[in-house]
Design an enzyme around this catalytic site. Structure first.
Site, PDB file in Angstrom:
ATOM      1  N   HIS A   1      21.366  22.092 -28.225  1.00 59.00           N
ATOM      2  CA  HIS A   1      21.188  21.558 -26.872  1.00 59.00           C
ATOM      3  C   HIS A   1      21.655  20.119 -26.766  1.00 59.00           C
ATOM      4  O   HIS A   1      21.840  19.452 -27.767  1.00 59.00           O
ATOM      5  CB  HIS A   1      19.713  21.652 -26.475  1.00 59.00           C
ATOM      6  CG  HIS A   1      19.245  23.065 -26.304  1.00 59.00           C
ATOM      7  ND1 HIS A   1      18.391  23.677 -27.195  1.00 59.00           N
ATOM      8  CD2 HIS A   1      19.542  24.000 -25.376  1.00 59.00           C
ATOM      9  CE1 HIS A   1      18.163  24.925 -26.807  1.00 59.00           C
ATOM     10  NE2 HIS A   1      18.848  25.138 -25.709  1.00 59.00           N
TER      11      HIS A   1
ATOM     12  N   GLY B   1      18.299 -13.859 -63.066  1.00 52.51           N
ATOM     13  CA  GLY B   1      19.739 -13.637 -63.126  1.00 52.51           C
ATOM     14  C   GLY B   1      20.524 -14.515 -62.177  1.00 52.51           C
ATOM     15  O   GLY B   1      21.654 -14.907 -62.461  1.00 52.51           O
TER      16      GLY B   1
ATOM     17  N   LYS C   1      36.525  18.835 -27.221  1.00 49.03           N
ATOM     18  CA  LYS C   1      36.568  18.102 -25.947  1.00 49.03           C
ATOM     19  C   LYS C   1      35.139  18.028 -25.414  1.00 49.03           C
ATOM     20  O   LYS C   1      34.484  19.055 -25.247  1.00 49.03           O
ATOM     21  CB  LYS C   1      37.472  18.842 -24.961  1.00 49.03           C
ATOM     22  CG  LYS C   1      37.851  18.022 -23.728  1.00 49.03           C
ATOM     23  CD  LYS C   1      38.794  16.869 -24.084  1.00 49.03           C
ATOM     24  CE  LYS C   1      39.381  16.217 -22.843  1.00 49.03           C
ATOM     25  NZ  LYS C   1      40.344  17.087 -22.152  1.00 49.03           N
ATOM     26  N   HIS C   2      34.666  16.814 -25.185  1.00 51.47           N
ATOM     27  CA  HIS C   2      33.311  16.606 -24.681  1.00 51.47           C
ATOM     28  C   HIS C   2      32.275  17.316 -25.556  1.00 51.47           C
ATOM     29  O   HIS C   2      31.384  18.008 -25.066  1.00 51.47           O
ATOM     30  CB  HIS C   2      33.196  17.052 -23.230  1.00 51.47           C
ATOM     31  CG  HIS C   2      34.080  16.285 -22.299  1.00 51.47           C
ATOM     32  ND1 HIS C   2      34.098  14.912 -22.246  1.00 51.47           N
ATOM     33  CD2 HIS C   2      35.009  16.710 -21.404  1.00 51.47           C
ATOM     34  CE1 HIS C   2      34.977  14.518 -21.344  1.00 51.47           C
ATOM     35  NE2 HIS C   2      35.556  15.579 -20.828  1.00 51.47           N
TER      36      HIS C   2
ATOM     37  N   GLY D   1      44.109  15.344 -24.568  1.00 54.08           N
ATOM     38  CA  GLY D   1      43.172  14.233 -24.669  1.00 54.08           C
ATOM     39  C   GLY D   1      41.967  14.550 -25.530  1.00 54.08           C
ATOM     40  O   GLY D   1      40.933  13.882 -25.423  1.00 54.08           O
TER      41      GLY D   1
ATOM     42  N   LYS E   1       7.076 -13.285 -59.890  1.00 53.42           N
ATOM     43  CA  LYS E   1       7.777 -14.539 -60.132  1.00 53.42           C
ATOM     44  C   LYS E   1       7.720 -15.482 -58.930  1.00 53.42           C
ATOM     45  O   LYS E   1       7.592 -16.691 -59.081  1.00 53.42           O
ATOM     46  CB  LYS E   1       9.224 -14.290 -60.548  1.00 53.42           C
ATOM     47  CG  LYS E   1      10.023 -13.363 -59.643  1.00 53.42           C
ATOM     48  CD  LYS E   1      11.363 -13.026 -60.279  1.00 53.42           C
ATOM     49  CE  LYS E   1      12.119 -11.975 -59.469  1.00 53.42           C
ATOM     50  NZ  LYS E   1      13.382 -11.575 -60.132  1.00 53.42           N
TER      51      LYS E   1
ATOM     52  N   ARG F   1       8.307  -8.417 -62.066  1.00 48.74           N
ATOM     53  CA  ARG F   1       7.573  -8.030 -60.858  1.00 48.74           C
ATOM     54  C   ARG F   1       6.868  -9.225 -60.229  1.00 48.74           C
ATOM     55  O   ARG F   1       6.649  -9.255 -59.023  1.00 48.74           O
ATOM     56  CB  ARG F   1       6.550  -6.941 -61.194  1.00 48.74           C
ATOM     57  CG  ARG F   1       7.145  -5.544 -61.393  1.00 48.74           C
ATOM     58  CD  ARG F   1       6.040  -4.518 -61.513  1.00 48.74           C
ATOM     59  NE  ARG F   1       6.560  -3.152 -61.475  1.00 48.74           N
ATOM     60  CZ  ARG F   1       5.849  -2.098 -61.100  1.00 48.74           C
ATOM     61  NH1 ARG F   1       4.597  -2.257 -60.714  1.00 48.74           N
ATOM     62  NH2 ARG F   1       6.379  -0.892 -61.097  1.00 48.74           N
TER      63      ARG F   1
ATOM     64  N   PHE G   1      19.879  35.596 -29.240  1.00 51.37           N
ATOM     65  CA  PHE G   1      19.932  37.028 -28.921  1.00 51.37           C
ATOM     66  C   PHE G   1      20.309  37.282 -27.470  1.00 51.37           C
ATOM     67  O   PHE G   1      20.158  36.417 -26.600  1.00 51.37           O
ATOM     68  CB  PHE G   1      18.610  37.717 -29.252  1.00 51.37           C
ATOM     69  CG  PHE G   1      17.398  37.199 -28.519  1.00 51.37           C
ATOM     70  CD1 PHE G   1      17.252  37.355 -27.146  1.00 51.37           C
ATOM     71  CD2 PHE G   1      16.359  36.589 -29.213  1.00 51.37           C
ATOM     72  CE1 PHE G   1      16.133  36.901 -26.471  1.00 51.37           C
ATOM     73  CE2 PHE G   1      15.230  36.129 -28.557  1.00 51.37           C
ATOM     74  CZ  PHE G   1      15.116  36.283 -27.181  1.00 51.37           C
TER      75      PHE G   1
ATOM     76  N   ASN H   1      23.948  27.814 -23.718  1.00 49.20           N
ATOM     77  CA  ASN H   1      24.163  29.120 -24.351  1.00 49.20           C
ATOM     78  C   ASN H   1      25.605  29.230 -24.827  1.00 49.20           C
ATOM     79  O   ASN H   1      26.515  28.917 -24.087  1.00 49.20           O
ATOM     80  CB  ASN H   1      23.865  30.250 -23.368  1.00 49.20           C
ATOM     81  CG  ASN H   1      22.384  30.428 -23.107  1.00 49.20           C
ATOM     82  OD1 ASN H   1      21.580  30.409 -24.019  1.00 49.20           O
ATOM     83  ND2 ASN H   1      22.017  30.609 -21.836  1.00 49.20           N
TER      84      ASN H   1
END
Length: 529
Positions: free
Chosen positions: A529, A39, A280-281, A310, A69, A67, A478, A423
């Site tokens: 975390h 092509g 924020k952060h 901010g 060539k 496949r 929990f 937490n």
């Protein structure tokens, strides 16, 4: 190594035909002989260019549906031969192998095929074999061969030829080789990652990840850290795919926080009404729904007006002028939304430092994906936390069952808690956060901090009592002891949503009953975390 190598013969075989005709004309105009395949050769001929088919060079036609060539010594010998090695030169002469000075290849669109949701067989057929083999050969032999794998590098190639009288310099070829190896590595990573998913292999023996450079950043989290931003090619709506309308370029922290904000607000589908998240952060300082987008923003802002200064604002609906005017009243780093009308853009135009981003829809919270984190000597890989719950998933464990209003607020709080650093404690009242405690070593401390934030909110708004009175509270994990729950009750919470699963659940439930609280277990934890 040789520095300048004159470009006399180029092999071009590309899937993406962008800029192909222009490149072909530019090379032919410099007297370069063009070799090509299938092509690509047809497209070059349509542009009026003379092309030698690779089949003429190899003496073999393309076969097996294309496949086979270019996997032939006449091609790879021309790419790999060391021009200053007498034995290599003799082999080329003995077998009639012509040198190839430039390879231009971009690969079958495997990533795009996967992104379209193609079936297994179609994806397999879009794995390129000859292309990567030629790219690696040319890149290895960059002492003599240039290799271009990105259409974006066509202009740089022509500029290099102009600067060196039709030759390429070693430093330029080295950079091209780096890009080439990065491309084949990314391609293989895409194939292996797709196959792991197709085979439902959650922990393949080897795992590869790749990205495409989107932006070289001024610095990382801190000015002494170098940084860059890469996209993963998945096209997931968010900061990586959003359009920036104004403002200076995003920083490392901007990108991180904007991602956190947009992922959070995407938990709230527009069908449930307007929603806003302020980050924020990387932690939410306010999240709310409202009757209008402006009201959602105002309620989210009221949760912690100090921290919102901010911050990053994310919206779940198209930004309108009224909301834009409200946001513009304080300094905001970034606003991201699924769209923005012209009037809203005009409002922000006066805020040169504010970045406005629009994404193509919301991110899908349930979409599978991987989360990767580097550790010393390795990295951790896990599924993205796309866990979600509904009313039917809640287990009432106290004598008092929650009211419908409390259930609605608990589900809202649960979605927010999923995006708060552990937490995590989140108080919610009437579809808005009224206190957020994040990232503490003790769950009791998070509960106290969130309650203290609520007291600050009351003072800022002139309320007679903290809005935690009559609120619900969500805990991402929990309560190991009753103390955290009792602290929430002292703050005025009337209902609790938490995963359950503590060895002291009975004590926590008894404490909730004694305090008159309604409590539900989700059976699902959302550590972050």
């Amino acid at each position: 190594m040789t520095d300048l190598v004159p470009l006399r013969r180029a092999l071009i075989s590309v899937s993406d035909k962008t800029g192909l005709a222009e490149l072909g004309r530019a090379l032919a105009g410099r007297g370069v002989e063009l070799l090509s395949t299938g092509g690509t050769a047809a497209a070059l001929r349509e542009a009026g260019l003379g092309v030698v088919d690779v089949a003429e060079v190899t003496g073999f036609p393309e076969m097996m549906d294309g496949r086979v060539k270019t996997l032939h010594p006449m091609v790879h010998g021309g790419l790999l031969a060391l021009r200053d090695n007498p034995e290599h030169a003799k082999a080329m002469a003995d077998h009639g192998i012509g040198a190839i000075d430039l390879l231009v290849v971009n690969l079958y669109p495997f990533e795009a095929t996967v992104a379209k949701g193609a079936d297994y067989e179609t994806c397999i057929e879009n794995i390129d074999i000859g292309g990567p083999a030629m790219i690696r050969a040319a890149a290895k032999n960059h002492a003599f061969v240039g290799v271009v794998v990105d259409t974006d590098d066509y202009a740089a190639l022509l500029a290099e030829l102009d600067a060196n009288g039709g030759a390429t310099g070693l430093a330029f070829r080295q950079k091209l080789a780096l890009t080439a190896y990065s491309r084949t590595a990314a391609y293989d990573a895409a194939v292996s990652g797709w196959m792991a998913g197709a085979l439902e292999e959650t922990a393949p023996r080897r795992r590869a990840f790749a990205g495409t450079l989107a932006q070289t950043l001024r610095y990382g989290e801190n000015p002494h850290q170098k940084a860059a931003f890469y996209t993963d090619g998945t096209g997931r709506p968010g900061v990586a795919t959003a359009r920036q309308w104004q403002g200076k370029e995003l920083s490392y922290n901007n990108i991180n926080d904007t991602d956190a904000a947009f992922e959070l607000v995407s938990e709230f589908l527009p069908g449930g009404g307007p929603a806003c998240a302020i980050i924020k952060h990387a932690n939410p300082c306010g999240v709310a729904r409202g009757a209008s987008l402006k009201e959602a923003y105002s309620r989210a802002f009221d949760c912690d007006r100090t921290s919102a200064f901010g911050g990053i604002v994310a919206l779940n609906m198209k930004l309108d002028e009224e909301t834009a005017r409200a946001i513009a009243e304080i300094f905001t780093e970034v606003v991201i939304a699924p769209g923005a009308d012209d009037a809203a853009k005009q409002v922000f135009a006066a805020k040169k430092n504010l970045r406005l981003l629009t994404a193509d829809g919301l991110a899908n919270p349930a979409q599978p994906g991987l989360a990767v984190r580097q550790v010393s000597g390795g990295f951790l890989v896990q599924d993205k936390d796309n866990g979600r719950i509904g009313p039917d998933d809640l287990q009432v464990v106290t004598k008092r069952a929650p009211t419908e209003t409390e259930i609605a607020d608990m589900l809202f709080a649960w979605k927010v808690a999923k995006h708060v650093k552990s937490n995590a404690i989140v108080y919610v009242k009437d579809g808005a956060t009224v206190g957020v405690g994040a990232g503490q070593m003790s769950r009791v401390d998070s509960t106290r901090i969130a309650a203290r934030k609520s007291q600050d909110m009351a003072e800022a708004l002139g309320l007679s009592m903290p809005p935690t009175k009559g609120s619900v509270v969500a805990s991402d994990a929990f309560f190991p002891f009753p103390d955290g729950l009792l602290t929430a009750a002292e703050a005025g919470a009337t209902a609790v949503i938490q995963p359950g699963g503590s060895m002291r659940d009975d004590q926590v439930i008894a404490a909730a009953d004694e305090a008159g609280l309604a409590m539900v277990f989700t059976g699902m934890r959302h550590f972050r975390h």
